[in-house]
Design an enzyme around this catalytic site. Structure first.
Site, PDB file in Angstrom:
ATOM      1  N   LYS A  20       0.824  -1.210   0.000  1.00 11.92           N
ATOM      2  CA  LYS A  20       0.000   0.000   0.000  1.00 11.92           C
ATOM      3  C   LYS A  20       0.866   1.272   0.000  1.00 11.92           C
ATOM      4  O   LYS A  20       2.083   1.189   0.251  1.00 11.92           O
ATOM      5  CB  LYS A  20      -0.938  -0.060   1.209  1.00 11.92           C
ATOM      6  CG  LYS A  20      -1.882  -1.282   1.168  1.00 11.92           C
ATOM      7  CD  LYS A  20      -2.818  -1.321   2.366  1.00 11.92           C
ATOM      8  CE  LYS A  20      -3.774  -2.505   2.307  1.00 11.92           C
ATOM      9  NZ  LYS A  20      -4.727  -2.520   3.442  1.00 11.92           N
ATOM     10  N   TYR A  60     -12.439  -3.087  -3.223  1.00 14.50           N
ATOM     11  CA  TYR A  60     -13.003  -3.060  -1.865  1.00 14.50           C
ATOM     12  C   TYR A  60     -14.538  -3.011  -1.894  1.00 14.50           C
ATOM     13  O   TYR A  60     -15.149  -2.430  -1.000  1.00 14.50           O
ATOM     14  CB  TYR A  60     -12.432  -1.866  -1.086  1.00 14.50           C
ATOM     15  CG  TYR A  60     -11.001  -2.086  -0.616  1.00 14.50           C
ATOM     16  CD1 TYR A  60     -10.654  -3.186   0.170  1.00 14.50           C
ATOM     17  CD2 TYR A  60      -9.994  -1.181  -0.931  1.00 14.50           C
ATOM     18  CE1 TYR A  60      -9.348  -3.384   0.611  1.00 14.50           C
ATOM     19  CE2 TYR A  60      -8.685  -1.374  -0.495  1.00 14.50           C
ATOM     20  CZ  TYR A  60      -8.376  -2.472   0.274  1.00 14.50           C
ATOM     21  OH  TYR A  60      -7.089  -2.670   0.716  1.00 14.50           O
ATOM     22  N   PHE A  68     -15.595   3.788   7.186  1.00 12.08           N
ATOM     23  CA  PHE A  68     -14.178   4.030   6.879  1.00 12.08           C
ATOM     24  C   PHE A  68     -13.893   4.026   5.382  1.00 12.08           C
ATOM     25  O   PHE A  68     -12.760   4.305   4.967  1.00 12.08           O
ATOM     26  CB  PHE A  68     -13.271   3.009   7.586  1.00 12.08           C
ATOM     27  CG  PHE A  68     -13.505   1.565   7.182  1.00 12.08           C
ATOM     28  CD1 PHE A  68     -12.917   1.031   6.039  1.00 12.08           C
ATOM     29  CD2 PHE A  68     -14.295   0.740   7.956  1.00 12.08           C
ATOM     30  CE1 PHE A  68     -13.122  -0.284   5.677  1.00 12.08           C
ATOM     31  CE2 PHE A  68     -14.511  -0.588   7.609  1.00 12.08           C
ATOM     32  CZ  PHE A  68     -13.919  -1.101   6.460  1.00 12.08           C
ATOM     33  N   ARG A  96      -1.450 -14.438   4.408  1.00 14.09           N
ATOM     34  CA  ARG A  96      -2.361 -13.774   5.367  1.00 14.09           C
ATOM     35  C   ARG A  96      -1.744 -13.818   6.764  1.00 14.09           C
ATOM     36  O   ARG A  96      -1.806 -12.858   7.511  1.00 14.09           O
ATOM     37  CB  ARG A  96      -3.728 -14.470   5.373  1.00 14.09           C
ATOM     38  CG  ARG A  96      -4.527 -14.304   4.113  1.00 14.09           C
ATOM     39  CD  ARG A  96      -5.125 -12.951   3.919  1.00 14.09           C
ATOM     40  NE  ARG A  96      -6.161 -12.636   4.893  1.00 14.09           N
ATOM     41  CZ  ARG A  96      -6.877 -11.510   4.866  1.00 14.09           C
ATOM     42  NH1 ARG A  96      -6.640 -10.597   3.925  1.00 14.09           N
ATOM     43  NH2 ARG A  96      -7.792 -11.262   5.776  1.00 14.09           N
ATOM     44  N   THR A 102      -5.568  -7.299  10.667  1.00 13.77           N
ATOM     45  CA  THR A 102      -5.875  -6.011  10.016  1.00 13.77           C
ATOM     46  C   THR A 102      -5.442  -4.845  10.902  1.00 13.77           C
ATOM     47  O   THR A 102      -4.855  -3.874  10.416  1.00 13.77           O
ATOM     48  CB  THR A 102      -7.400  -5.916   9.749  1.00 13.77           C
ATOM     49  OG1 THR A 102      -7.807  -7.073   9.030  1.00 13.77           O
ATOM     50  CG2 THR A 102      -7.748  -4.674   8.970  1.00 13.77           C
ATOM     51  N   ARG A 113       2.608  -6.501   9.481  1.00 17.28           N
ATOM     52  CA  ARG A 113       1.885  -5.401  10.138  1.00 17.28           C
ATOM     53  C   ARG A 113       2.332  -5.244  11.586  1.00 17.28           C
ATOM     54  O   ARG A 113       2.473  -4.113  12.084  1.00 17.28           O
ATOM     55  CB  ARG A 113       0.384  -5.651  10.052  1.00 17.28           C
ATOM     56  CG  ARG A 113      -0.164  -5.459   8.633  1.00 17.28           C
ATOM     57  CD  ARG A 113      -1.583  -5.972   8.520  1.00 17.28           C
ATOM     58  NE  ARG A 113      -2.221  -5.650   7.249  1.00 17.28           N
ATOM     59  CZ  ARG A 113      -3.327  -6.249   6.812  1.00 17.28           C
ATOM     60  NH1 ARG A 113      -3.907  -7.202   7.531  1.00 17.28           N
ATOM     61  NH2 ARG A 113      -3.846  -5.899   5.662  1.00 17.28           N
ATOM     62  N   ASN A 123      -2.082   0.101   6.972  1.00 16.01           N
ATOM     63  CA  ASN A 123      -1.507  -1.157   7.457  1.00 16.01           C
ATOM     64  C   ASN A 123      -0.637  -1.879   6.432  1.00 16.01           C
ATOM     65  O   ASN A 123      -0.474  -3.098   6.469  1.00 16.01           O
ATOM     66  CB  ASN A 123      -2.606  -2.065   8.026  1.00 16.01           C
ATOM     67  CG  ASN A 123      -3.669  -2.379   6.984  1.00 16.01           C
ATOM     68  OD1 ASN A 123      -3.508  -2.038   5.811  1.00 16.01           O
ATOM     69  ND2 ASN A 123      -4.741  -3.043   7.397  1.00 16.01           N
ATOM     70  N   HIS A 126      -1.855  -5.597   1.445  1.00 18.63           N
ATOM     71  CA  HIS A 126      -3.063  -6.394   1.183  1.00 18.63           C
ATOM     72  C   HIS A 126      -2.638  -7.765   0.681  1.00 18.63           C
ATOM     73  O   HIS A 126      -1.681  -7.885  -0.082  1.00 18.63           O
ATOM     74  CB  HIS A 126      -3.927  -5.732   0.103  1.00 18.63           C
ATOM     75  CG  HIS A 126      -4.894  -6.713  -0.510  1.00 18.63           C
ATOM     76  ND1 HIS A 126      -6.059  -7.085   0.119  1.00 18.63           N
ATOM     77  CD2 HIS A 126      -4.831  -7.444  -1.660  1.00 18.63           C
ATOM     78  CE1 HIS A 126      -6.683  -7.988  -0.623  1.00 18.63           C
ATOM     79  NE2 HIS A 126      -5.959  -8.221  -1.710  1.00 18.63           N
ATOM     80  N   GLU A 137      -8.902 -11.025  -8.116  1.00 17.61           N
ATOM     81  CA  GLU A 137      -7.979  -9.898  -8.023  1.00 17.61           C
ATOM     82  C   GLU A 137      -6.872  -9.998  -9.082  1.00 17.61           C
ATOM     83  O   GLU A 137      -6.503  -8.996  -9.707  1.00 17.61           O
ATOM     84  CB  GLU A 137      -7.386  -9.840  -6.617  1.00 17.61           C
ATOM     85  CG  GLU A 137      -8.447  -9.477  -5.578  1.00 17.61           C
ATOM     86  CD  GLU A 137      -7.998  -9.684  -4.133  1.00 17.61           C
ATOM     87  OE1 GLU A 137      -6.815  -9.976  -3.892  1.00 17.61           O
ATOM     88  OE2 GLU A 137      -8.869  -9.541  -3.236  1.00 17.61           O
TER      89      GLU A 137
HETATM   90  N1  LIG Z   1     -12.477  -0.262  11.122  1.00 23.33           N
HETATM   91  C1  LIG Z   1     -11.629   0.179  10.197  1.00 23.33           C
HETATM   92  N2  LIG Z   1     -11.118   1.438  10.256  1.00 23.33           N
HETATM   93  C2  LIG Z   1     -10.275   1.895   9.322  1.00 23.33           C
HETATM   94  N3  LIG Z   1      -9.836   1.168   8.262  1.00 23.33           N
HETATM   95  C3  LIG Z   1     -10.291  -0.077   8.163  1.00 23.33           C
HETATM   96  C4  LIG Z   1     -11.204  -0.653   9.108  1.00 23.33           C
HETATM   97  N4  LIG Z   1     -11.471  -1.919   8.740  1.00 23.33           N
HETATM   98  C5  LIG Z   1     -10.783  -2.111   7.612  1.00 23.33           C
HETATM   99  N5  LIG Z   1     -10.066  -1.025   7.261  1.00 23.33           N
HETATM  100  C6  LIG Z   1      -9.201  -0.845   6.084  1.00 23.33           C
HETATM  101  O1  LIG Z   1      -9.787  -1.569   5.001  1.00 23.33           O
HETATM  102  C7  LIG Z   1      -8.889  -2.608   4.567  1.00 23.33           C
HETATM  103  C8  LIG Z   1      -9.706  -3.791   4.165  1.00 23.33           C
HETATM  104  O2  LIG Z   1     -10.340  -4.338   5.310  1.00 23.33           O
HETATM  105  P1  LIG Z   1     -10.456  -5.921   5.511  1.00 23.33           P
HETATM  106  O3  LIG Z   1     -11.426  -6.127   6.595  1.00 23.33           O
HETATM  107  O4  LIG Z   1     -10.724  -6.539   4.172  1.00 23.33           O
HETATM  108  O5  LIG Z   1      -9.020  -6.257   6.089  1.00 23.33           O
HETATM  109  P2  LIG Z   1      -7.839  -7.139   5.532  1.00 23.33           P
HETATM  110  O6  LIG Z   1      -8.383  -8.273   4.720  1.00 23.33           O
HETATM  111  O7  LIG Z   1      -6.936  -7.451   6.667  1.00 23.33           O
HETATM  112  O8  LIG Z   1      -7.105  -6.081   4.623  1.00 23.33           O
HETATM  113  P3  LIG Z   1      -6.836  -6.086   3.070  1.00 23.33           P
HETATM  114  O9  LIG Z   1      -8.154  -6.371   2.361  1.00 23.33           O
HETATM  115  O10 LIG Z   1      -6.316  -4.715   2.778  1.00 23.33           O
HETATM  116  O11 LIG Z   1      -5.861  -7.189   2.843  1.00 23.33           O
HETATM  117  C9  LIG Z   1      -7.975  -2.850   5.765  1.00 23.33           C
HETATM  118  O12 LIG Z   1      -6.744  -3.397   5.414  1.00 23.33           O
HETATM  119  C10 LIG Z   1      -7.825  -1.431   6.325  1.00 23.33           C
HETATM  120  O13 LIG Z   1      -6.862  -0.701   5.549  1.00 23.33           O
END
Ligand SMILES: Nc1ncnc2c1ncn2[C@@H]1O[C@H](COP(=O)(O)OP(=O)(O)OP(=O)(O)O)[C@@H](O)[C@H]1O
Length: 143
Positions: A20, A60, A68, A96, A102, A113, A123, A126, A137
């Site tokens: 990111k 997303y 968010f 993962r 996350t 992370r 964070n 992805h 993807e």
């Molecule tokens: N509560 C939250 N507040 C702020 N940002 C969030 C929150 N939840 C998710 N995100 C952001 O959205 C992204 C996607 O959320 P997801 O729940 O899919 O997490 P992830 O699968 O760990 O991350 P990614 O999809 O980026 O690999 C997170 O990586 C984070 O950057």
């Protein structure tokens, strides 16, 4: 049968990794790739691009409408990202795990992370969360 880095090539999974914008801004690309290579995963392709709102709305989709989401779009489009296809035995689950939770404050020590990130909003990385997501993807981001 082709044996490649310890796994049978035809059974190797692929996953889509996005480093990111904060990973690039903080000069952490090399360190993160080092952690991926330490696990003996293979980088199949790599490119840099600044993601558009259209790219991010597709990627997303499951988060559309959440509180968010606007901040997520701003952050993810704030600069270039590194997009990689990484392969290896059980790479989807393995990557993962290597990324960590996350929320970096909940991520295990030694994860990407847990080691380098400090907020849920930014964070660093992805990683596809399933075979279906990985296929979707890779098909979208790798033309
Ligand atoms: N509560 C939250 N507040 C702020 N940002 C969030 C929150 N939840 C998710 N995100 C952001 O959205 C992204 C996607 O959320 P997801 O729940 O899919 O997490 P992830 O699968 O760990 O991350 P990614 O999809 O980026 O690999 C997170 O990586 C984070 O950057």
């Amino acid at each position: 049968m082709i044996i490649y880095k310890g796994c049978i090539r035809v059974q190797c999974e692929k996953t889509l990794i996005i480093l990111k914008p904060d990973a690039i801004k903080r000069n952490l690309v090399g360190k993160i790739i080092g952690k991926i290579e330490e696990k003996n995963y293979t980088i199949e392709s790599m490119n840099m691009k600044t993601l558009s709102v259209e790219d991010l709305t597709y990627h997303y989709d499951e988060h559309k409408g959440k509180g968010f989401f606007p901040d997520l779009l701003d952050y993810m489009s704030s600069g270039p990202v590194v997009i990689m296809v990484v392969s290896g035995d059980n790479v989807i689950k393995g990557m993962r795990k290597l990324c960590g939770a996350t929320d970096p404050l909940e991520a295990d020590a030694g994860t990407i992370r847990g080691t380098y990130a400090s907020t849920k909003n930014e964070n660093l990385i992805h990683s596809s969360d399933s075979i279906e997501s990985s296929k979707r993807e890779v098909a979208y981001f790798i033309k």
